[in-house]
Design a protein around this motif. Structure first.
Motif, PDB file in Angstrom:
ATOM      1  N   TYR A  12       0.848  -1.196   0.000  1.00  0.00           N
ATOM      2  CA  TYR A  12       0.000   0.000   0.000  1.00  0.00           C
ATOM      3  C   TYR A  12       0.885   1.248   0.000  1.00  0.00           C
ATOM      4  O   TYR A  12       1.575   1.523   0.986  1.00  0.00           O
ATOM      5  N   ASN A  13       0.902   1.966  -1.113  1.00  0.00           N
ATOM      6  CA  ASN A  13       1.621   3.237  -1.249  1.00  0.00           C
ATOM      7  C   ASN A  13       3.085   3.149  -0.782  1.00  0.00           C
ATOM      8  O   ASN A  13       3.524   3.897   0.089  1.00  0.00           O
ATOM      9  N   VAL A  14       3.823   2.227  -1.372  1.00  0.00           N
ATOM     10  CA  VAL A  14       5.230   2.033  -0.988  1.00  0.00           C
ATOM     11  C   VAL A  14       6.150   2.098  -2.202  1.00  0.00           C
ATOM     12  O   VAL A  14       7.154   1.393  -2.272  1.00  0.00           O
ATOM     13  N   GLU A  15       5.825   2.940  -3.157  1.00  0.00           N
ATOM     14  CA  GLU A  15       6.612   2.997  -4.396  1.00  0.00           C
ATOM     15  C   GLU A  15       8.084   3.329  -4.145  1.00  0.00           C
ATOM     16  O   GLU A  15       8.948   2.935  -4.930  1.00  0.00           O
ATOM     17  N   ASP A  16       8.382   4.032  -3.060  1.00  0.00           N
ATOM     18  CA  ASP A  16       9.767   4.409  -2.777  1.00  0.00           C
ATOM     19  C   ASP A  16      10.604   3.251  -2.230  1.00  0.00           C
ATOM     20  O   ASP A  16      11.834   3.334  -2.219  1.00  0.00           O
ATOM     21  N   TYR A  17       9.944   2.185  -1.780  1.00  0.00           N
ATOM     22  CA  TYR A  17      10.655   1.101  -1.096  1.00  0.00           C
ATOM     23  C   TYR A  17      10.449  -0.276  -1.719  1.00  0.00           C
ATOM     24  O   TYR A  17      11.186  -1.212  -1.406  1.00  0.00           O
ATOM     25  N   LEU A  18       9.448  -0.410  -2.578  1.00  0.00           N
ATOM     26  CA  LEU A  18       9.035  -1.739  -3.023  1.00  0.00           C
ATOM     27  C   LEU A  18      10.115  -2.460  -3.823  1.00  0.00           C
ATOM     28  O   LEU A  18      10.273  -3.685  -3.690  1.00  0.00           O
ATOM     29  N   GLU A  19      10.852  -1.741  -4.654  1.00  0.00           N
ATOM     30  CA  GLU A  19      11.900  -2.401  -5.446  1.00  0.00           C
ATOM     31  C   GLU A  19      12.942  -3.056  -4.541  1.00  0.00           C
ATOM     32  O   GLU A  19      13.373  -4.185  -4.794  1.00  0.00           O
ATOM     33  N   LEU A  22      11.369  -6.245  -3.068  1.00  0.00           N
ATOM     34  CA  LEU A  22      11.223  -7.346  -4.018  1.00  0.00           C
ATOM     35  C   LEU A  22      12.568  -7.845  -4.523  1.00  0.00           C
ATOM     36  O   LEU A  22      12.729  -9.045  -4.789  1.00  0.00           O
ATOM     37  N   ASP A  23      13.557  -6.956  -4.654  1.00  0.00           N
ATOM     38  CA  ASP A  23      14.901  -7.401  -5.039  1.00  0.00           C
ATOM     39  C   ASP A  23      15.441  -8.409  -4.029  1.00  0.00           C
ATOM     40  O   ASP A  23      16.038  -9.426  -4.398  1.00  0.00           O
ATOM     41  N   SER A  24      15.218  -8.127  -2.748  1.00  0.00           N
ATOM     42  CA  SER A  24      15.720  -9.031  -1.705  1.00  0.00           C
ATOM     43  C   SER A  24      14.967 -10.354  -1.706  1.00  0.00           C
ATOM     44  O   SER A  24      15.498 -11.373  -1.278  1.00  0.00           O
ATOM     45  N   LEU A  25      13.757 -10.327  -2.210  1.00  0.00           N
ATOM     46  CA  LEU A  25      12.917 -11.535  -2.199  1.00  0.00           C
ATOM     47  C   LEU A  25      13.215 -12.427  -3.398  1.00  0.00           C
ATOM     48  O   LEU A  25      13.422 -13.642  -3.250  1.00  0.00           O
ATOM     49  N   VAL A  26      13.263 -11.851  -4.601  1.00  0.00           N
ATOM     50  CA  VAL A  26      13.470 -12.675  -5.796  1.00  0.00           C
ATOM     51  C   VAL A  26      14.901 -13.217  -5.869  1.00  0.00           C
ATOM     52  O   VAL A  26      15.165 -14.185  -6.602  1.00  0.00           O
ATOM     53  N   SER A  27      15.831 -12.610  -5.114  1.00  0.00           N
ATOM     54  CA  SER A  27      17.226 -13.072  -5.135  1.00  0.00           C
ATOM     55  C   SER A  27      17.555 -14.004  -3.977  1.00  0.00           C
ATOM     56  O   SER A  27      18.734 -14.305  -3.734  1.00  0.00           O
ATOM     57  N   GLN A  28      16.546 -14.491  -3.247  1.00  0.00           N
ATOM     58  CA  GLN A  28      16.785 -15.419  -2.147  1.00  0.00           C
ATOM     59  C   GLN A  28      17.500 -16.681  -2.641  1.00  0.00           C
ATOM     60  O   GLN A  28      17.184 -17.214  -3.705  1.00  0.00           O
ATOM     61  N   ASP A  92       8.056  -2.264   2.899  1.00  0.00           N
ATOM     62  CA  ASP A  92       9.120  -1.262   3.035  1.00  0.00           C
ATOM     63  C   ASP A  92      10.348  -1.841   3.736  1.00  0.00           C
ATOM     64  O   ASP A  92      11.305  -1.120   4.017  1.00  0.00           O
ATOM     65  N   ASP A  93      10.340  -3.143   3.997  1.00  0.00           N
ATOM     66  CA  ASP A  93      11.462  -3.832   4.627  1.00  0.00           C
ATOM     67  C   ASP A  93      12.160  -4.714   3.601  1.00  0.00           C
ATOM     68  O   ASP A  93      11.708  -4.847   2.458  1.00  0.00           O
ATOM     69  N   TRP A  94      13.249  -5.370   4.007  1.00  0.00           N
ATOM     70  CA  TRP A  94      13.935  -6.266   3.094  1.00  0.00           C
ATOM     71  C   TRP A  94      14.661  -7.366   3.864  1.00  0.00           C
ATOM     72  O   TRP A  94      14.810  -7.289   5.080  1.00  0.00           O
ATOM     73  N   LEU A  95      15.097  -8.383   3.130  1.00  0.00           N
ATOM     74  CA  LEU A  95      15.666  -9.597   3.706  1.00  0.00           C
ATOM     75  C   LEU A  95      17.154  -9.735   3.402  1.00  0.00           C
ATOM     76  O   LEU A  95      17.633  -9.248   2.378  1.00  0.00           O
ATOM     77  N   GLU A  96      17.847 -10.441   4.273  1.00  0.00           N
ATOM     78  CA  GLU A  96      19.173 -10.931   3.919  1.00  0.00           C
ATOM     79  C   GLU A  96      19.002 -11.976   2.803  1.00  0.00           C
ATOM     80  O   GLU A  96      17.980 -12.669   2.722  1.00  0.00           O
ATOM     81  N   LYS A  97      20.012 -12.085   1.963  1.00  0.00           N
ATOM     82  CA  LYS A  97      19.890 -12.920   0.767  1.00  0.00           C
ATOM     83  C   LYS A  97      19.599 -14.387   1.091  1.00  0.00           C
ATOM     84  O   LYS A  97      18.907 -15.078   0.343  1.00  0.00           O
ATOM     85  N   ASP A  98      20.124 -14.876   2.211  1.00  0.00           N
ATOM     86  CA  ASP A  98      19.927 -16.291   2.564  1.00  0.00           C
ATOM     87  C   ASP A  98      18.946 -16.455   3.728  1.00  0.00           C
ATOM     88  O   ASP A  98      18.963 -17.483   4.415  1.00  0.00           O
ATOM     89  N   ALA A  99      18.099 -15.458   3.939  1.00  0.00           N
ATOM     90  CA  ALA A  99      17.196 -15.471   5.108  1.00  0.00           C
ATOM     91  C   ALA A  99      16.363 -16.740   5.176  1.00  0.00           C
ATOM     92  O   ALA A  99      16.356 -17.443   6.203  1.00  0.00           O
ATOM     93  N   TYR A 100      15.662 -17.067   4.113  1.00  0.00           N
ATOM     94  CA  TYR A 100      14.757 -18.210   4.158  1.00  0.00           C
ATOM     95  C   TYR A 100      15.499 -19.538   4.092  1.00  0.00           C
ATOM     96  O   TYR A 100      15.067 -20.522   4.703  1.00  0.00           O
ATOM     97  N   ALA A 101      16.612 -19.581   3.362  1.00  0.00           N
ATOM     98  CA  ALA A 101      17.420 -20.819   3.347  1.00  0.00           C
ATOM     99  C   ALA A 101      17.932 -21.132   4.743  1.00  0.00           C
ATOM    100  O   ALA A 101      17.891 -22.287   5.200  1.00  0.00           O
TER     101      ALA A 101
END
Length: 333
Positions: A12-19, A22-28, A92-101
């Motif tokens: 919801y209204n997070v255009e400044d943070y969404l990339e 999602l970058d942190s998510l698709v690169s898991q 508006d948050d993000w993950l470490e690259k190996d968070a879910y692994a």
């Protein structure tokens, strides 16, 4: 085949943070993901950003709904989740690259139901280097519930987004609608579904401190915290566990004090004490009635001193604390 993880991302209204999110998510490094983006009636460019990612990554699906709030967005996402495990990621948050692994490996190694990862709170746009060896502990439901209720502990455990859950833990549990601090009762319900919880201090989740977000300024919604603890008391009573009932009631009493403290520390204290004078009077009266129980609890001495002061004359001592805080800020400039 590796286990599938469903990740629910309310937008919801997070255009400044969404990339960044999602970058942190698709690169898991764990690639077997089901990414469920719930468009909660966003009015900015967030949907276009999400659609661009969805075109490039078939793991992403976008669900659209009218604006109904964070709780309902998560509930909608849960309807579409088909993974063996479930996670929540705020946009508006993000993950470490190996968070879910990393969390999945801990869950399977320890045969646990929930994995709790470390959090990095930041107003910056980048991750941090981790040098120390991660601490890992395996807790029973009762021991983790004790941490959740802050019994001889001051860590905050009710966040839902720094965790990975077995699907059975979250299935069928709804977030309360139109609530602020909806994590509080939902996390307790998840705990009641878990027999073993593995906890690590290794940072997996980066929480962005958004000074323009919902929690940036005190508002009427903050009083929802009282309702959330009412729900926890109700759930604890249903469990028939005498410790949970006692701890839940204590935390309900602490919520009164927490709200009064938050108001007293606000830069807008003079405005708030007029705007919420009725609520403050009720909370002050309840704090006075519960003072004995709170002072007997395992709380830091600094909090016990404030409880005694606020219970005796809230407006006087809250004003004093607010003035001291302002002076401290001025001296730092």
């Amino acid at each position: 085949m590796t286990r599938k993880i469903s990740v629910i991302v309310p937008v919801y209204n997070v255009e400044d943070y969404l990339e960044r999110c999602l970058d942190s998510l698709v690169s898991q490094t764990h690639t077997n993901l089901e990414i469920i983006i719930v468009n909660d009636g966003t009015k900015d460019n967030s949907v276009a950003i999400a659609e661009r990612y969805a075109q490039e990554d078939p793991r992403i699906q976008i669900i659209h709904q009218d604006n109904a709030g964070l709780s309902q967005a998560r509930n909608t996402g849960l309807k579409y989740a088909t993974g063996d495990y479930v996670a929540f990621l705020d946009s508006d948050d993000w993950l470490e690259k190996d968070a879910y692994a990393y969390m999945l490996a801990l869950l399977e190694e320890k045969e646990a139901d929930i994995c709790v990862g470390g959090i990095h709170r930041t107003a910056e746009q980048k991750s941090i280097a981790q040098s120390k060896e991660a601490r890992v502990e395996v807790l029973t439901q009762k021991l983790y519930a004790k941490k959740y209720f802050k019994i001889a502990s001051q860590t905050i455990e009710y966040y839902v987004w720094n965790k990975l859950y077995k699907r059975q833990v979250v299935e069928g549990i709804q977030y309360p609608k139109d609530f602020y601090a909806e994590d509080v009762p939902t996390t307790f319900r998840y705990i009641l579904r878990a027999q073993k919880i593995v906890v690590t201090d290794r940072i997996v989740y980066h929480y962005f401190i958004n000074n323009h977000g919902l929690t940036a300024q005190f508002s009427k919604k903050h009083f929802d915290v009282l309702k959330t603890w009412d729900i926890v008391v109700e759930e604890a009573t249903k469990s028939a566990d005498t410790d949970y009932i006692k701890w839940a009631k204590l935390n309900s009493q602490r919520a009164d004090f927490a709200l009064l403290t938050e108001i007293s520390l606000s830069p807008n204290f003079k405005i708030l004490k007029k705007e919420f004078s009725d609520q403050i009077e009720i909370l002050s009266h309840q704090l006075k009635n519960n003072r004995k129980d709170l002072l007997a609890a395992q709380l830091p001495l600094s909090r016990k001193i404030l409880i005694s002061l606020y219970a005796s004359n809230y407006l006087f001592f809250a004003d004093l604390v607010n003035r001291l805080i302002k002076m401290k800020r001025m001296l730092k400039k």
